[in-house]
Design a protein around this motif. Structure first.
Motif, PDB file in Angstrom:
ATOM      1  N   PRO A  79       0.810  -1.225   0.000  1.00  0.00           N
ATOM      2  CA  PRO A  79       0.000   0.000   0.000  1.00  0.00           C
ATOM      3  C   PRO A  79       0.843   1.275   0.000  1.00  0.00           C
ATOM      4  O   PRO A  79       0.357   2.324  -0.409  1.00  0.00           O
ATOM      5  CB  PRO A  79      -0.841  -0.122   1.267  1.00  0.00           C
ATOM      6  CG  PRO A  79      -0.123  -1.100   2.127  1.00  0.00           C
ATOM      7  CD  PRO A  79       0.631  -2.006   1.212  1.00  0.00           C
ATOM      8  N   ALA A  80       2.100   1.172   0.421  1.00  0.00           N
ATOM      9  CA  ALA A  80       2.960   2.360   0.426  1.00  0.00           C
ATOM     10  C   ALA A  80       3.181   2.897  -0.981  1.00  0.00           C
ATOM     11  O   ALA A  80       3.448   4.088  -1.160  1.00  0.00           O
ATOM     12  CB  ALA A  80       4.298   2.032   1.090  1.00  0.00           C
ATOM     13  N   ARG A  81       3.058   2.038  -1.995  1.00  0.00           N
ATOM     14  CA  ARG A  81       3.142   2.502  -3.393  1.00  0.00           C
ATOM     15  C   ARG A  81       2.110   3.560  -3.692  1.00  0.00           C
ATOM     16  O   ARG A  81       2.276   4.386  -4.589  1.00  0.00           O
ATOM     17  CB  ARG A  81       2.875   1.329  -4.355  1.00  0.00           C
ATOM     18  CG  ARG A  81       4.026   0.572  -4.783  1.00  0.00           C
ATOM     19  CD  ARG A  81       3.719  -0.438  -5.862  1.00  0.00           C
ATOM     20  NE  ARG A  81       2.310  -0.715  -6.083  1.00  0.00           N
ATOM     21  CZ  ARG A  81       1.853  -1.471  -7.061  1.00  0.00           C
ATOM     22  NH1 ARG A  81       2.672  -2.010  -7.911  1.00  0.00           N
ATOM     23  NH2 ARG A  81       0.586  -1.703  -7.198  1.00  0.00           N
ATOM     24  N   PHE A  82       1.013   3.516  -2.951  1.00  0.00           N
ATOM     25  CA  PHE A  82      -0.096   4.440  -3.196  1.00  0.00           C
ATOM     26  C   PHE A  82      -0.202   5.497  -2.099  1.00  0.00           C
ATOM     27  O   PHE A  82      -1.227   6.144  -1.950  1.00  0.00           O
ATOM     28  CB  PHE A  82      -1.402   3.651  -3.316  1.00  0.00           C
ATOM     29  CG  PHE A  82      -1.318   2.525  -4.299  1.00  0.00           C
ATOM     30  CD1 PHE A  82      -1.187   2.781  -5.650  1.00  0.00           C
ATOM     31  CD2 PHE A  82      -1.320   1.204  -3.872  1.00  0.00           C
ATOM     32  CE1 PHE A  82      -1.087   1.743  -6.562  1.00  0.00           C
ATOM     33  CE2 PHE A  82      -1.216   0.169  -4.773  1.00  0.00           C
ATOM     34  CZ  PHE A  82      -1.096   0.432  -6.123  1.00  0.00           C
ATOM     35  N   GLY A  83       0.863   5.632  -1.305  1.00  0.00           N
ATOM     36  CA  GLY A  83       0.898   6.657  -0.264  1.00  0.00           C
ATOM     37  C   GLY A  83       0.140   6.297   0.991  1.00  0.00           C
ATOM     38  O   GLY A  83      -0.219   7.183   1.768  1.00  0.00           O
ATOM     39  N   ILE A  84      -0.095   5.010   1.225  1.00  0.00           N
ATOM     40  CA  ILE A  84      -0.837   4.571   2.399  1.00  0.00           C
ATOM     41  C   ILE A  84       0.053   3.616   3.190  1.00  0.00           C
ATOM     42  O   ILE A  84       0.571   2.648   2.631  1.00  0.00           O
ATOM     43  CB  ILE A  84      -2.146   3.881   1.983  1.00  0.00           C
ATOM     44  CG1 ILE A  84      -3.020   4.884   1.242  1.00  0.00           C
ATOM     45  CG2 ILE A  84      -2.871   3.297   3.183  1.00  0.00           C
ATOM     46  CD1 ILE A  84      -4.111   4.293   0.428  1.00  0.00           C
ATOM     47  N   SER A  85       0.238   3.896   4.465  1.00  0.00           N
ATOM     48  CA  SER A  85       1.092   3.027   5.279  1.00  0.00           C
ATOM     49  C   SER A  85       0.414   1.679   5.486  1.00  0.00           C
ATOM     50  O   SER A  85      -0.823   1.597   5.471  1.00  0.00           O
ATOM     51  CB  SER A  85       1.368   3.676   6.631  1.00  0.00           C
ATOM     52  OG  SER A  85       0.210   3.639   7.434  1.00  0.00           O
ATOM     53  N   PRO A  86       1.180   0.610   5.668  1.00  0.00           N
ATOM     54  CA  PRO A  86       0.573  -0.703   5.920  1.00  0.00           C
ATOM     55  C   PRO A  86      -0.367  -0.711   7.118  1.00  0.00           C
ATOM     56  O   PRO A  86      -1.416  -1.345   7.079  1.00  0.00           O
ATOM     57  CB  PRO A  86       1.779  -1.613   6.147  1.00  0.00           C
ATOM     58  CG  PRO A  86       2.869  -0.980   5.343  1.00  0.00           C
ATOM     59  CD  PRO A  86       2.634   0.502   5.495  1.00  0.00           C
TER      60      PRO A  86
END
Length: 140
Positions: A79-86
Motif C-alpha cells: 500500500p505504500a506505493r499508493f501513499g498509504i502506510s501498511p
C-alpha cells in the motif's frame, strides 16, 4: 496552565475510530463505503468488480487476519506505493483507499473489464490458484 491547555486539546481531538470505522462489523456499511469510494475515484461501472474483489480477498473484513504480506480489505501487497502506510491499510478507509488506488493503476495498465481487473489485482499472489478459482466463479 500549559498542562491544562494540552489536556483540553487532547480531549477535543477526535479518536482514530470515526463513525465509518466503528461500523466495520456491518458488511452493508463496508459495501457502501467501497461503492462510494470507487464511484468517486474510478467510476460507478467498477463498483460490482470492486465488491467482488473485496469479498474474495477478505470476505469484506477491513482487517483480515492471517496474511502478513498483504494489507486491508483488498489485500494490497504494497500500500505504500499508493501513499498509504501498511498500518493505515488495516483500517476500513485506508484499505479501501489502497484497493481503489490499485484498481486505478490496473486501469492505467489496460484493465478494461472485470476479468482483466481481477487478473491485474491478483498478479504476484502466492495463493494465486485458489484466488483465481474464486475469481472465475465470481465472473460467471
Amino acid at each position: 496552565m500549559k498542562f491544562l491547555t494540552i489536556l483540553v486539546a487532547l480531549a477535543a481531538t477526535p479518536t482514530a475510530a470515526t463513525a465509518s470505522e466503528t461500523d466495520v462489523a456491518n458488511p452493508d456499511a463496508v459495501r457502501s463505503m467501497i461503492s462510494a469510494k470507487v464511484s468517486s475515484e474510478i467510476g460507478a461501472q467498477w463498483v460490482p468488480t470492486a465488491l467482488k474483489i473485496a469479498q474474495i480477498e477478505s470476505r469484506m473484513q477491513c482487517n483480515p487476519r492471517g496474511n502478513t504480506r498483504h494489507h486491508g480489505i483488498f489485500q494490497v501487497g504494497d500500500p505504500a506505493r499508493f501513499g498509504i502506510s501498511p498500518s493505515a491499510a488495516h483500517t476500513c478507509s485506508g484499505g479501501i483507499a489502497a484497493g481503489v488506488a490499485h484498481m486505478a493503476s490496473c486501469i492505467r495498465m489496460g484493465a478494461n473489464n472485470a476479468r482483466r481487473m481481477m487478473i491485474c489485482h491478483n498478479a504476484g499472489n502466492p495463493f494465486a490458484r485458489r484466488v483465481e478459482r474464486a475469481y472465475r466463479i465470481a465472473l460467471r
